[in-house]
Every structure is written in structure tokens, then in C-alpha cells.
Design a protein around this motif. Structure first.
Motif: not given
Length: 278
Positions: A191-200
Motif C-alpha cells: 500500500s506504500l507503492i504509489p498508484d498500485l491498484d491492489l485487490d486482496v
């Protein structure tokens, strides 16, 4: 041929074997950091996926952590435990105690690239060998890779100058990581990585080691993993899992062609240390 000789399902994804194994590729580097980690390479990391272990090592060194590779180790014992062979589990543990304790006594924290192996040392062996003080000490020194990165973050020394990664990734939380009861440490770092769209996604992939490849169980492994694989769309750029075997299985049974990597490999990319994997 594999079905008849080894009982491996013809549709199963078989891990690659590397002649340049982890212990041959590891390069020792000394520094005077107060943060020291020894990597327990694991059977899978040594022979099947040395790249992930090396990515973990690169990320740790980028954060000024001294890293060693544990030498002369035996299997963690998880496969034997799942077969009920506790005699072999304890025999393996006895072989691992000396090299691991030597490093703990030198101030090293311990780490493994495979959640099952971390779980084995953290939880299972201390229960199986409850009277062994060394096993308890070793278990207390063991960290999940992302648990350790968040430890560095709390210490105020984790580098967070991540480059933007404008991608949609499906992140699968491995079962053997979840039962360590450490929380979603991987998600926190990603979540600290900018612009990463994360689906958990938090459910079983169905792989579970040999369960995902054996003739008699592969069909069930696919059925269990399908709900995760169906989350993959043409907009999914990557599949991530702390268990590389689970991630590869999910990508393999998906209707969409997508690459699976360890989350630490993505962190390495976000640090600008590796631009090839995406």
C-alpha cells in the motif's frame, strides 16, 4: 509419462528445477548494520525458485540489512508433518538446530521465502518439540519477510521512496501466512507503492504443495482455486502471492494469461532495482 510414473496430473503446473541453485548464486556481502537477517532458503527456494529468495535479499540489502544464507540445512519438515511422519519431522529439526542457533546467538533474525516454512518454525515445531528450548528460541527469531519490513518501518529505517506502479494486481494472502496471526503485513507494504491498484483475496488457492499436482487431487485443487482465478480479468496485470506455488497455480488455472510473482519481487521493482519482471 508423469502420470504413469510419478502420479503427477498432466494438467498440473510443475515447478522448474534450477541447476544454478540459490546457494550457488548467493553472494556474501558484509556490512556493519545493526539489522541482521539469515535466510533459510528452503527446499523450494534452493532448487525451484531461487529468484524470489534473491529478490528478498536485494530488498533487505537495499534497506541496509546485513544478510546471510543459512548453510547446511535440512527440510523444514512441513511435507513430512502433513503425512503424519513426526519422527522424520523431529529428525530434520535436530539437523537444523545447530546452524540456526549459531546465527541467533550472533544476533541474526531468521527468515524464509516460503510461508509454510516460516509457519513450521514459528508455530508447529515449538508445539511438536515443546520441551526443546532451542526450538522455542529459533521460533521466536523467525520472521515473515513482510513482517520484517514492517518492523523496519516501525524502527523508522525502511526506505519508502517507491516508484509509481500504475498496475492492477490481484494479491492472494497465503493460508500458511494467515495462520501465523501477524496481520496483513504484505498489504501494508504494498500500500506504500504509489498508484498500485491492489485487490486482496483471502481464501485458499487449493494448491497445498503436492495436493495441486497429484493425479488423485489436482481436480479438487483446481475447483478450490477457481473462485480466486475468476477474479482475474483482462485488466489484471499481475497475480501476487506470498506463496509462489499458490500464485502460479492461480494464474495457471485462470482463463486469462497473466504472470504471477512474489510480492517482494514487486517491491524490488518499486525500488527501481529490477525493471524486467513486469
Amino acid at each position: 509419462m508423469l502420470e504413469k510414473t510419478l502420479g503427477v496430473h498432466t494438467d498440473a503446473l510443475i515447478p522448474k528445477y534450477h541447476s544454478k541453485k540459490l546457494s550457488k548464486r548467493f553472494v556474501c556481502e558484509q556490512n556493519d548494520s545493526q539489522y541482521k537477517v539469515a535466510i533459510f532458503g528452503t527446499c523450494y527456494g534452493e532448487f525451484n525458485d531461487p529468484d524470489t529468495a534473491l529478490d528478498i535479499i536485494d530488498v533487505l540489502r537495499h534497506n541496509n540489512v546485513e544478510v546471510k544464507l543459512v548453510q547446511k540445512t535440512q527440510c523444514c519438515g512441513m511435507p513430512k508433518m502433513e503425512l503424519g511422519d513426526l519422527e522424520s519431522v523431529e529428525a530434520y529439526a535436530q539437523e537444523n538446530i545447530a546452524p540456526l542457533m549459531a546465527l541467533v546467538e550472533q544476533g541474526y533474525k531468521l527468515m524464509a521465502p516460503i510461508p509454510s516454512c516460516v509457519l513450521m518454525f514459528k508455530n508447529e515445531l515449538p508445539m511438536i518439540m515443546s520441551k526443546n528450548k532451542d526450538i522455542k528460541t529459533i521460533g521466536e527469531a523467525f520472521y515473515d519477510p513482510f513482517e520484517y519490513l514492517m518492523f523496519l518501518n516501525k524502527e523508522g529505517v525502511l526506505k519508502t521512496d517507491f516508484k509509481s506502479i500504475n498496475q492492477h494486481v490481484l494479491y492472494h494472502v497465503a493460508c500458511h501466512q494467515r495462520v501465523q496471526n501477524i496481520g496483513l503485513q504484505t498489504k501494508k507494504v504494498l500500500s506504500l507503492i504509489p498508484d498500485l491498484d491492489l485487490d486482496v483475496i483471502q481464501r485458499c488457492s487449493g494448491h497445498d504443495g503436492t495436493y495441486g499436482v497429484r493425479v488423485e487431487t489436482h481436480t479438487y485443487a483446481v475447483k478450490i482455486g477457481k473462485p480466486i482465478a475468476k477474479k482475474i480479468s483482462d485488466k489484471t496485470d499481475l497475480v501476487l502471492s506470498d506463496c509462489v506455488m499458490a500464485g502460479n497455480h492461480i494464474a495457471h488455472i485462470s482463463e486469462h494469461k497473466v504472470k504471477a510473482i512474489h510480492p517482494m519481487s514487486l517491491v524490488k521493482i518499486a525500488y527501481g532495482l529490477d525493471k524486467e519482471k513486469t
